[in-house]
Design a protein around this motif. Structure first.
Motif, PDB file in Angstrom:
ATOM      1  N   SER A 239      -2.612  -3.440   4.367  1.00 27.67           N
ATOM      2  CA  SER A 239      -1.262  -3.765   4.436  1.00 27.67           C
ATOM      3  C   SER A 239      -0.286  -2.664   4.931  1.00 27.67           C
ATOM      4  CB  SER A 239      -0.618  -4.311   3.225  1.00 27.67           C
ATOM      5  OG  SER A 239       0.722  -4.722   3.139  1.00 27.67           O
ATOM      6  N   GLN A 241       3.351  -0.899   6.078  1.00 28.91           N
ATOM      7  CA  GLN A 241       4.809  -0.926   6.314  1.00 28.91           C
ATOM      8  C   GLN A 241       5.031   0.197   7.325  1.00 28.91           C
ATOM      9  OE1 GLN A 241       6.593  -0.097   2.552  1.00 28.91           O
ATOM     10  NE2 GLN A 241       6.248  -2.403   1.733  1.00 28.91           N
ATOM     11  N   GLY A 242       5.310  -0.395   8.412  1.00 30.94           N
ATOM     12  CA  GLY A 242       5.574   0.610   9.401  1.00 30.94           C
ATOM     13  C   GLY A 242       4.456   1.321   9.948  1.00 30.94           C
ATOM     14  N   ARG A 244       2.653   3.420   7.546  1.00 28.81           N
ATOM     15  CA  ARG A 244       2.282   3.776   6.522  1.00 28.81           C
ATOM     16  C   ARG A 244       1.188   2.631   5.800  1.00 28.81           C
ATOM     17  NH1 ARG A 244       2.874   3.539   1.008  1.00 28.81           N
ATOM     18  NH2 ARG A 244       2.636   5.253  -0.008  1.00 28.81           N
ATOM     19  N   ALA A 246       0.385   0.555   2.881  1.00 29.55           N
ATOM     20  CA  ALA A 246       1.143   0.133   1.748  1.00 29.55           C
ATOM     21  C   ALA A 246       0.231  -0.630   0.706  1.00 29.55           C
ATOM     22  CB  ALA A 246       2.468  -0.577   2.103  1.00 29.55           C
ATOM     23  N   ALA A 260      -0.334  -4.467  -3.706  1.00 31.25           N
ATOM     24  CA  ALA A 260       0.499  -2.992  -3.106  1.00 31.25           C
ATOM     25  C   ALA A 260      -0.007  -1.899  -3.879  1.00 31.25           C
ATOM     26  CB  ALA A 260       2.071  -3.364  -3.472  1.00 31.25           C
TER      27      ALA A 260
END
Length: 576
Positions: A239, A241-242, A244, A246, A260
């Motif tokens: 996963s 996030q941008g 990164r 995550a 997460a």
């Protein structure tokens, strides 16, 4: 069983030595950690291994009265790993390996002890040592795991006695002297008696040694910190996030579930030894498709990292760590792979021959160098056969492959085709498809010098490492004896791997790198998912587990510090 939480500080994928080390270190510093394991067991290939951990200049050496320095280790590696690639990672390993061992001993259940006599694989090189750089796990009582003992991957049955009894290195010489020495006979009796009592309450022996003890100690460390382990689970994706990482996406029933990871994800899935496409891409054709590793190593980590833009380290001199192996079928029908590491090849009275019936290498070289010679001799063909050839005296005294010493009922191995038997060398050659006159000439030439303990062709027994693997009681050369006592035997061996050397590029903090050299935030790798810091070279015993524990430790510490870059301490040059 699903994870108890939707969010963790750290998610580790893979419960081998590297992954469990990273998880144990992060958890010991107060982080909430989830380990995701695709099989039903912890331990990976580590649980099958000898458990040796190569850490130069470790403090345990000084305690044992042995000297070493990082300067000596640098000198040794400069000749055994001459390529400039990954020099920074080797420096980080040498600087932080001893630190990792000391920290694990204080904060986890991991306990290691020096093997005082175990030479580096190239003992003639400057900076080599005759022992102490190699650490082994202290024996562990499996009953301490309670019901979780059932989740520890059992050792290979071929490396146990009486259906589940493990023995350590120091027990083996005593077992060979049963009936010849009162001391050895009494020691063997105590071992068997203890094992019999253990079997009253357990399906296998609970006194654990070697890699099984290391895996058990790491597992006990996770249990002590209440680290959650999700078994038999596959990761669908990372996963993001941008730019990164995550968290991870796992499959639960018919739907995906996002877990997460606030601090980061550690990839430790065991490399790609069992992925046919990656083997074909990176391995030489002569290597074939035989692996002595756990079948769960199918390149999962590499594929996951690729989705985040990770770069592969493909500069390795060798794409894998090699070992000759023999194949067989177990009683349950499963295929067995026996790695011929240290138990037979260097003992006096056996030779290795190629498809033409000629010797091609010193049989007492390291298993990695031995297979490199096989690959050179094989002319790029994976089906060219190689054999170990011995006589009845050798088979009785030392065993061959999974056939243990003092085995009277060896004919079942002949019947299965695993072992070839003949009353003379000429008939043995005919049975294995070799020209009888050539094999006979090879044996005759070898025997002429072997009677005097010499091997002018390959210098077998000429180094302390080779002599260490031989039989110290055999004079004048612990590695050389003639092959003369009928019947005669042959066992086919194959080039096999002990793990892959090609993996993700990482930095000194175990962070996975992109092609441009920048780290992918939140993504770490260790073990065989991480590219070999030795560039596929094999300087000594435990040079896979040593870096696995060290960079697992580094990843765990870095994650606990919130991702702040921790510079390794300066490389010391004073002896320890």
């Amino acid at each position: 069983m699903m994870p108890a939480h939707e969010t963790y500080d750290v998610v580790v994928i893979g419960a081998g030595a590297g992954g469990m080390t990273a998880a144990a270190v992060a958890a010991a510093q107060g982080l909430r950690v989830l380990v995701i394991e695709k099989t039903a067991y912890v331990g990976g290939t580590t649980a099958w291994s000898g458990g040796m951990v190569w850490i130069p200049a470790n403090a345990k050496m000084k305690e044992a009265g042995l000297s070493d320095s990082v300067t000596d280790a640098v000198q040794y590696l400069s000749s055994t790993v001459p390529e400039p690639a990954n020099a920074g990672l080797r420096a980080a390993f040498l600087a932080r390996g001893p630190e990792a061992v000391a920290w694990l001993e204080v904060n986890t259940e991991v306990r290691l002890q020096p093997v005082k006599v175990y030479p580096d694989y190239y003992p003639e090189r400057l900076g080599a040592t005759s022992g102490g750089r190699v650490l082994e796990p202290v024996a562990f009582d499996g009953t301490r795991l309670g019901q979780a003992f059932a989740r520890l991957r059992p050792p290979l049955p071929e490396f146990t006695l009486f259906g589940g009894m493990m023995v350590n290195r120091l027990d083996i010489p005593h077992l060979r002297r049963v009936g010849k020495s009162l001391r050895s006979t009494l020691r063997a009796a105590r071992l068997v008696s203890a094992y019999a009592l253990q079997r009253l309450r357990s399906p296998r022996g609970t006194t654990l040694h070697l890699g099984n003890a290391l895996a058990a100690r790491l597992y006990a460390s996770l249990l002590a910190r209440q680290v959650e382990i999700l078994f038999s689970a596959d990761i669908e994706d990372l996963s993001m996030q941008g730019d990164r990482v995550a968290g991870v996406v796992i499959r639960h029933g018919a739907r995906d579930r996002l877990i997460a990871a606030r601090r980061g994800v550690v990839l430790a899935t065991g490399g790609f030894s069992h992925d046919a496409a990656l083997r074909k891409r990176f391995f030489p054709a002569a290597a074939g498709f035989v692996s002595a590793t756990n079948i769960s190593g199918t390149g999962d980590g590499l594929r996951l990292a690729a989705t985040a833009g990770a770069a592969l380290n493909t500069d390795a001199t060798s794409p894998a760590y090699w070992v000759p192996a023999s194949l067989f079928r177990r009683a349950d029908g499963s295929r067995g792979v026996f790695p011929h590491t240290v138990t037979d090849r260097a003992k006096p009275g056996v030779i290795a021959v190629n498809a033409a019936g000629r010797r091609f290498v010193s049989e007492a070289l390291s298993y990695h160098e031995f297979v490199l010679a096989m690959l050179r001799d094989g002319n790029g063909e994976s089906d060219r056969p190689f054999y170990l050839v011995c006589d009845r005296q050798f088979l009785w005294s030392y065993g061959l492959g999974r056939i243990k010493p003092f085995t009277r009922g060896y004919r079942r191995y002949v019947k299965s085709g695993e072992l070839v038997e003949a009353p003379d060398i000429a008939q043995l050659a005919a049975k294995i498809g070799i020209k009888p006159s050539t094999l006979s000439a090879t044996i005759a030439a070898y025997n002429t010098d072997a009677k005097e303990g010499r091997d002018p062709e390959f210098g077998r027994g000429s180094t302390i490492y080779q002599r260490h693997l031989g039989d110290a009681s055999h004079k004048p050369n612990p590695c050389v004896a003639p092959i003369v006592r009928a019947p005669f035997f042959a066992m086919r061996i194959y080039p096999a791997d002990l793990g892959t050397a090609i993996g993700m590029k990482v930095d000194a903090q175990a962070r996975v790198l992109r092609e441009d050299g920048t780290p992918i935030a939140g993504l770490y790798a260790c073990g065989n998912d991480m590219g070999s810091i030795m560039n596929g070279n094999y300087p000594g015993p435990g040079i896979t587990l040593g870096p696995a524990l060290t960079f697992g430790y580094i990843a765990g510490r870095h994650l606990a510090e919130g991702g702040v870059v921790l510079l390794p301490p300066s490389v010391a040059t004073t002896p320890v």
